[in-house]
Design a protein around this motif. Structure first.
Motif, PDB file in Angstrom:
ATOM      1  N   ARG A 291      -6.154   5.798  13.581  1.00 38.73           N
ATOM      2  CA  ARG A 291      -5.118   4.991  12.939  1.00 38.73           C
ATOM      3  C   ARG A 291      -4.149   4.479  13.985  1.00 38.73           C
ATOM      4  N   HIS A 319      -6.887  -1.132   4.970  1.00 42.97           N
ATOM      5  CA  HIS A 319      -6.027  -0.469   3.982  1.00 42.97           C
ATOM      6  C   HIS A 319      -4.835   0.187   4.674  1.00 42.97           C
ATOM      7  N   GLY A 320      -5.096   0.802   5.830  1.00 36.11           N
ATOM      8  CA  GLY A 320      -4.003   1.422   6.601  1.00 36.11           C
ATOM      9  C   GLY A 320      -2.996   0.372   7.049  1.00 36.11           C
ATOM     10  N   LYS A 323      -0.506  -0.926   4.549  1.00 35.91           N
ATOM     11  CA  LYS A 323       0.611  -0.030   4.201  1.00 35.91           C
ATOM     12  C   LYS A 323       1.796  -0.226   5.140  1.00 35.91           C
ATOM     13  N   GLU A 324       1.565  -0.911   6.252  1.00 31.53           N
ATOM     14  CA  GLU A 324       2.627  -1.091   7.253  1.00 31.53           C
ATOM     15  C   GLU A 324       3.466  -2.329   6.910  1.00 31.53           C
ATOM     16  N   TYR A 340      -4.780  -5.712  -3.587  1.00 32.41           N
ATOM     17  CA  TYR A 340      -3.757  -5.665  -2.542  1.00 32.41           C
ATOM     18  C   TYR A 340      -2.560  -4.863  -3.029  1.00 32.41           C
ATOM     19  N   PRO A 341      -2.070  -3.963  -2.170  1.00 33.52           N
ATOM     20  CA  PRO A 341      -0.918  -3.169  -2.603  1.00 33.52           C
ATOM     21  C   PRO A 341       0.336  -4.036  -2.685  1.00 33.52           C
ATOM     22  N   ARG A 343       3.674  -5.139  -1.520  1.00 32.81           N
ATOM     23  CA  ARG A 343       4.342  -4.973  -0.228  1.00 32.81           C
ATOM     24  C   ARG A 343       5.327  -6.115  -0.042  1.00 32.81           C
TER      25      ARG A 343
END
Ligand SMILES: NC(=O)C1=CN([C@@H]2O[C@H](COP(=O)(O)OP(=O)(O)OC[C@H]3O[C@@H](n4cnc5c(N)ncnc54)[C@H](OP(=O)(O)O)[C@@H]3O)[C@@H](O)[C@H]2O)[C@H](O)CC1
Ligand SMILES: [K+]
Length: 500
Positions: A291, A319-320, A323-324, A340-341, A343
């Motif tokens: 990561r 995916h990681g 999250k940023e 998609y999350p 954000r």
């Protein structure tokens, strides 16, 4: 130039009517606006046939014919399908007659220098009926120049569908704003040079053509007390031992577009190739199982995908990254059907129609004729920015707004040109405060480079690595224009556009 669907036009008309600006007045404004747009193209010696249908598109033609005759042009107003049937068109015909004019018979043998097509507008339901198709066929076999009112008869307002008997216009004057069909396929191929003609309604559309003036207005200031950190550090996740060139092209695109610093995360074999081509970048050995921490602190933006084959490891890496808290561009191997999350930083997806088909589960054949609506629906549903590539690249934003690009040409239909765009997008998301302007300017400038190339070198010879050499020339013209208080350098579209 703003873009309106038929429904939006109807709503605008109804709203205006509720304040007393009725359809009769809008038709008058349409006809006088058409006259002002057309007259500079005409000579007083020209003969002009204004062919009017039975609806309000025909009504606009009646008003145009009155202005032409009042100003001494040799114009015939012709009703090949019979007299006007709507209230406002009939009223305008009465007024036309009250000025001492009469309609002319439809004489198929008579020669005209110009034909104004007021047969059908946005009230079209395809296919064309036989009596009408016979008239459009007659028009298409004349030598006359053809100016279409609102849309060329045979296309609808909102989709790319076109009847086989559609009129091939040399010019189209679209009322109030452009219609989606002027930017879709195959319909757009019938429009010729297209211009929006105002009819006195306020502009309310969330969609527009991104123009040269927009680029000049929104180029970020780069002078003053600046250093390489000012323009951001971007992370490019691209290239593989089999496809090192994609990463090189994207990296060069990013550097040329003005990113401050660039790190390339790639396979070691690819790095050896790319590093000699882009010595300005730094290189990180890629291992998707590890990561990358604190991306948001280290980088202003990240682009993932050119020259990478999709697999599970890449997917979990994406995916990681999602999250940023940093803007992300996903292209090529990184484009997938996924959720998609939520954000705060934007996600920009850059599919071509084939990739969009896979992502959205829509057959490719449906995409060309409905790209604006489909891209917009996807952007709103997933909360992402969709850059749907192709002629008339569509940029759809999660808030339902969007831009269409009119620069670029068939020379871009080559391997590698999308990689360069991804790099340019990475640079812009790192250097612009406004994400819509960042995306739209990268797309516009990418197309403008291709337009410059074919002006000087023809349409077949462009290669993606030579493409980046055009960027300095195009950027210089735009930056000079920006300093020169908005004086357009004439690279692409102004208030009209045409596809070659
Ligand atoms: N705000 C504005 O932009 C304004 C634009 N104006 C102009 O109005 C037209 C739209 O007018 P509308 O009357 O709604 O529709 P059309 O004139 O485009 O078409 C209706 C007539 O066409 C016939 N029709 C429809 N489909 C076919 C077909 N496939 N084959 C043959 N004929 C067809 C229809 O006949 P029906 O018997 O089927 O009803 C009608 O006769 C817009 O484009 C602008 O030009 C306004 O002037 C002001 C506001
Ligand atoms: K028309």
């Amino acid at each position: 130039m703003q873009i309106y669907t038929s429904k939006e036009i109807k709503e605008a008309d109804a709203n205006a009517a509720s304040f007393g600006m009725d359809t009769f007045t809008l038709m008058e404004n349409a006809g006088s606006g058409l006259y002002r747009a057309l007259a500079p193209l005409l000579s007083k010696r020209d003969t002009i046939a204004v062919l009017s249908g039975k609806g309000n598109n025909g009504g606009d033609g009646i008003v145009l014919a009155r202005y032409l005759k009042l100003n001494g042009y040799k114009a015939d107003l012709i009703f090949p399908l019979g007299p006007p049937q709507t209230k406002e068109a009939a009223q305008h015909f009465s007024y036309f007659q009250s000025c001492g004019f009469e309609a002319a018979p439809f004489d198929r043998e008579k020669h005209y220098d110009w034909i104004a097509d007021g047969l059908l507008g946005v009230g079209t339901r395809l296919p064309l009926r036989d009596d009408l198709a016979e008239v459009t066929d007659w028009i298409n076999t004349r030598k006359a120049k053809v100016a279409a009112i609102d849309v060329p008869t045979g296309v609808a307002g909102d989709t790319g569908d076109a009847d086989p008997h559609t009129i091939h216009a040399d010019y189209t004057f679209s009322l109030h704003g452009l219609k989606p069909s002027s930017l879709l396929f195959p319909s757009s191929t019938y429009f010729g040079e297209t211009k929006a003609v105002g009819i006195g309604l306020p502009h309310t559309s969330k969609w527009k053509v991104w123009s040269e003036e927009d680029v000049i207005r929104s180029l970020p200031e780069r002078s003053g007390n600046v250093h390489k950190g000012t323009f951001g550090t971007g992370l490019l996740v691209a290239g593989s031992d089999d496809m090192p060139g994609s990463a090189a092209l994207a990296a060069i695109g990013a550097m040329r577009m003005g990113i401050g610093k660039l790190s390339v995360f790639t396979e070691s074999g690819a790095r050896n190739v790319i590093a000699t081509l882009v010595p300005e970048a730094t290189y990180l050995k890629r291992d998707f199982s590890k990561r990358l921490n604190d991306l948001g602190q280290k980088f202003a933006g990240v682009a993932i995908g050119p020259g990478i084959e999709p697999d599970e490891q890449l997917e979990s890496f994406i995916h990681g990254v999602l999250k940023e808290p940093l803007p992300v561009v996903l292209d090529a191997g990184a484009l997938h059907k996924r959720a998609y999350p939520k954000r705060t930083a934007p996600v920009v997806l850059t599919p071509h129609p084939g990739e969009f088909s896979r992502m959205a589960g829509i057959p490719t054949g449906q995409i060309a004729s409905d790209r604006l609506r489909l891209a917009s629906a996807y952007a709103q549903e997933h909360g992402v920015i969709v850059v749907l590539k192709g002629q008339y690249t569509v940029m759809a934003f999660p808030d339902g707004s969007g831009y269409v690009n009119t620069t670029g040409n068939s020379s871009l239909a080559k391997g590698g040109s999308g990689d360069t765009l991804t790099g340019m997008l990475l640079a812009n998301i790192c250097t612009y405060a406004n994400i819509k302007e960042a995306v739209a300017n990268a797309v516009y400038i990418h197309g403008a480079c291709a337009d410059l190339w074919i002006r000087e070198n023809g349409s077949a010879t462009l290669t993606a690595h030579e493409f980046s050499r055009l960027l300095p020339k195009v950027m210089h013209q735009l930056e000079t224009a920006a300093k020169d208080a908005g004086k357009a350098p004439g690279l692409g579209n102004g208030d009209r556009f045409i596809k070659r």
